[in-house]
Scaffold this motif. Structure first.
Motif, mmCIF file in Angstrom:
data_model
loop_
_atom_site.group_PDB
_atom_site.id
_atom_site.type_symbol
_atom_site.label_atom_id
_atom_site.label_comp_id
_atom_site.label_asym_id
_atom_site.label_seq_id
_atom_site.Cartn_x
_atom_site.Cartn_y
_atom_site.Cartn_z
ATOM 1 N N GLY A 136 0.827 -1.196 0.000
ATOM 2 C CA GLY A 136 0.000 0.000 0.000
ATOM 3 C C GLY A 136 0.861 1.245 0.000
ATOM 4 N N GLY A 137 0.543 2.185 -0.900
ATOM 5 C CA GLY A 137 1.379 3.366 -1.063
ATOM 6 C C GLY A 137 0.817 4.638 -0.462
ATOM 7 N N THR A 138 -0.312 4.546 0.221
ATOM 8 C CA THR A 138 -0.896 5.736 0.831
ATOM 9 C C THR A 138 -0.685 5.718 2.345
ATOM 10 N N ALA A 139 -1.027 6.840 2.984
ATOM 11 C CA ALA A 139 -0.672 7.054 4.392
ATOM 12 C C ALA A 139 -1.198 5.976 5.326
ATOM 13 N N ALA A 140 -2.393 5.482 5.060
ATOM 14 C CA ALA A 140 -3.003 4.506 5.971
ATOM 15 C C ALA A 140 -2.214 3.208 6.056
ATOM 16 N N TYR A 141 -1.421 2.922 5.022
ATOM 17 C CA TYR A 141 -0.704 1.645 4.960
ATOM 18 C C TYR A 141 0.801 1.805 5.163
#
Length: 473
Positions: A136-141
Motif C-alpha cells: 500500500g502506497g498511501t498514508a493509511a498503509y
C-alpha cells in the motif's frame, strides 16, 4: 573531580562491555528477502555461472530448505503472507497492485492484520523495514503504521537502482519499439532497449520516492548498496537490544541495471541481458555479505536468527532468472512460481550444513519468530514454528497441505500431490495433477489417469477456498 571522572569512565566501560543485558534471551531476527530471484540461481541451488558465496554461507552454516514455498506467485500477496503468517486470501489480499494502483486508498495491507513487526515490537523489539514495501502506497498503509519503528525505502512494486542519466551502470529497458520503429534489441552507450517482452518498462519511479520515515530523500548510491548501508547502520545502532530487521531488497527485480564494477566481473557472459542480471545478483550477494559481517562485528552471531528467501519465482523471459529444475515462473501456480530458494542460520542453535526436504512456508517465519521472542499469538495463523523440525524434535512435515488462489488461477499441495489450475476462465477450470515425488518438473499430468484422486483434491481445494475472503481489490 578525578573521582567523578573515574566513575564516568567505569560506567562507560561497563556500558561497552555489556552491549546487551544478559537476562534478555530474545534473539535478533533478520529477514533477507530477494525480489524475483529464481529457484535455480544461487550457487547452493546448483548455479555454477554466478557465484553467491555469501548467500550460500547461510546454507553452509545453517539449514537449506529444498521445498520452501511462498503464499503468492508474485510480490505483493507473497509479502502479505510473510508479514502476517497467514494465507493472504484469508483476508482478501489476493492480487498484485502495480503502477498507479499503489496509490489507491483502498489498496493495501489492512490495519487489522497483525504483522511480524507489530508482534515483535509489542514484546520489546526495535523494528525496521529497509527496502521495498509494496503493501500500500498511501498514508493509511505506511510501514510505520504496521509496526516498524524505522523505514528507509519505497512503497511501490519497483524502483530504479540509479535514476536517469543512469551513470555508473549498464541499463536494459523494455520498449514496444526501437529507434527507427524497429523490433529486437538496440544497443547504445551503457543503454540497451529491447522489444522481446512486447511492452514498455513500467514507470517505477512515478510518485514513488525513496523515503526515510515519511520524508522523501535524494539517494545517490546504487539502491542495493544504499539499502545495505542502512541495514549495517541499523544493526550497529541497535546491537544492544533485540531487533527485527526486514531487509527487503528490490534486487533482482527489474529494471535491469548492472553496476560497472560487477559488469566487469562478468565480461565472459556474451549476452548483455544475462550479464546485467549476473551483475545485479553478485551485487546482492556482496550486500548480504556486508550485513553478515556487521552481525559478526557486533558480536551477535549467537544471538541472531537469519532467514534468506525470495518473494516468488523468477520471471525468466524478463530477467533470465532461472527456476530450474522447476516448471513455470513468476505469476504461475506451477512450482517455478511459488517454490523459492529459502534458508536459515542461527549459530549454536540450529544444525550446520543441513538440507531440510519437507515443505515449509514463508508464513512459518512469523510463528517461529513469535515463539523465540516469547510473544503470545492470540489469533489464528497458518504458519508453524519451525524450530522443533529443525532440531529433530518433530519428524512429521510442517505442512501437509498448502493452498493458493489468484483469480481463476489456483493450486493445492497435499502431501506429495500438486493440483494446479492455470486456466484464466473462472467458469471452466482445467485442473492438472502431478506427483511431485516422481515428477518435480510437473511434466506428466495425471488428472486423466487418477480421476478419483483428482476429485478428492479438488474437494480439498474447495473446502479451503470456502475459508477465504473475497478480494479486497
Amino acid at each position: 573531580m578525578s573521582c567523578i571522572l573515574q566513575i564516568v569512565c567505569l560506567f562507560t566501560l561497563q556500558s561497552v562491555a555489556s552491549a546487551r543485558q544478559p537476562n534478555i534471551t530474545q534473539p535478533n531476527i533478520i529477514v533477507l528477502l530477494a525480489d524475483d530471484l529464481g529457484y535455480g540461481e544461487l550457487g547452493c541451488q546448483g548455479n555454477p555461472q554466478i557465484l553467491t558465496p555469501h548467500i550460500d554461507s547461510i546454507a553452509k552454516n545453517g539449514v537449506r530448505f529444498t521445498q520452501g514455498y511462498v503464499t503468492g506467485p508474485n510480490c505483493s500477496p507473497s509479502r502479505a503472507g510473510l508479514l502476517t503468517g497467514k494465507i493472504p486470501t484469508r483476508f482478501g489480499y489476493e492480487f498484485n497492485p502495480i503502477g498507479a494502483r499503489n496509490e489507491d486508498p483502498a489498496i493495501g495491507l489492512p490495519g487489522k492484520e497483525i504483522t511480524l513487526a507489530e508482534m515483535l515490537h509489542d514484546v520489546g523489539y526495535t523494528t525496521a523495514l529497509i527496502g521495498k514495501w509494496h503493501q500500500g502506497g498511501t498514508a493509511a498503509y505506511h510501514p510505520q503504521r504496521h509496526g516498524f519503528d524505522e523505514f528507509f525505502g519505497f512503497t511501490h512494486e519497483g524502483h530504479y537502482f540509479v535514476p536517469p542519466p543512469y551513470r555508473g551502470v549498464t541499463t536494459m529497458l523494455r520498449r514496444k519499439s526501437l529507434p527507427g520503429n524497429q523490433k529486437g534489441r538496440w544497443t547504445g552507450r551503457n543503454l540497451i532497449y529491447t522489444t522481446h517482452m512486447g511492452h514498455n518498462e513500467p514507470d517505477y519511479d512515478a510518485n514513488n520516492p525513496i523515503v526515510r520515515g515519511g520524508q522523501p530523500v535524494v539517494e545517490s548510491e546504487y539502491l542495493t548498496d544504499a539499502f545495505t548501508r542502512e541495514a549495517v547502520d541499523f544493526i550497529d545502532r541497535h546491537s544492544d537490544k533485540p531487533f527485527l530487521l526486514y531487509l527487503a531488497y528490490n534486487a533482482v527485480h527489474s529494471p535491469l541495471q548492472g553496476a560497472d564494477k560487477y559488469m566487469q566481473q562478468f565480461e565472459s557472459i556474451e549476452d548483455p541481458h544475462r550479464r546485467i542480471f549476473a551483475a545485479m545478483l553478485a551485487n546482492l550477494d556482496d550486500s548480504v555479505g556486508a550485513v553478515m559481517n556487521q552481525v559478526e562485528k557486533s558480536g551477535l552471531q549467537k544471538e541472531t536468527l537469519i532467514f534468506f528467501l525470495s518473494d516468488n519465482g523468477g520471471p525468466t523471459r524478463e530477467l533470465t532468472s532461472s527456476n530450474l529444475p522447476l516448471r513455470g515462473e513468476k505469476s504461475h501456480m506451477y512450482e517455478g512460481g511459488v517454490r523459492v530458494p529459502m534458508m536459515v542460520k542461527w549459530e549454536g542453535q540450529i544444525p550446520k550444513g543441513k538440507t531440510y526436504e519437507k515443505p515449509v512456508s514463508s508464513m512459518d517465519i512469523f510463528a517461529t519468530s513469535a515463539n523465540l521472542a516469547g510473544a503470545q499469538i492470540q489469533h489464528a495463523i497458518d504458519g508453524v514454528d519451525l524450530m522443533p523440525y529443525l532440531l529433530g524434535k518433530k519428524d512429521s512435515a510442517p505442512h501437509e497441505q498448502l493452498f493458493w488462489r489468484q483469480g481463476p488461477r489456483s493450486a493445492l499441495r497435499y502431501k506429495n500431490w500438486k493440483l494446479v489450475n492455470m486456466s484464466r476462465n473462472a467458469k471452466k477450470p482445467k485442473w492438472e495433477l502431478y506427483d511431485l515425488d516422481t515428477d518435480l518438473r510437473e511434466q506428466h499430468d495425471l488428472a486423466g489417469a487418477k480421476p478419483d484422486l483428482l476429485k478428492s483434491l479438488i474437494h480439498r481445494w474447495e473446502q479451503m477456498n470456502r475459508q477465504m475472503s473475497e478480494p479486497l481489490f
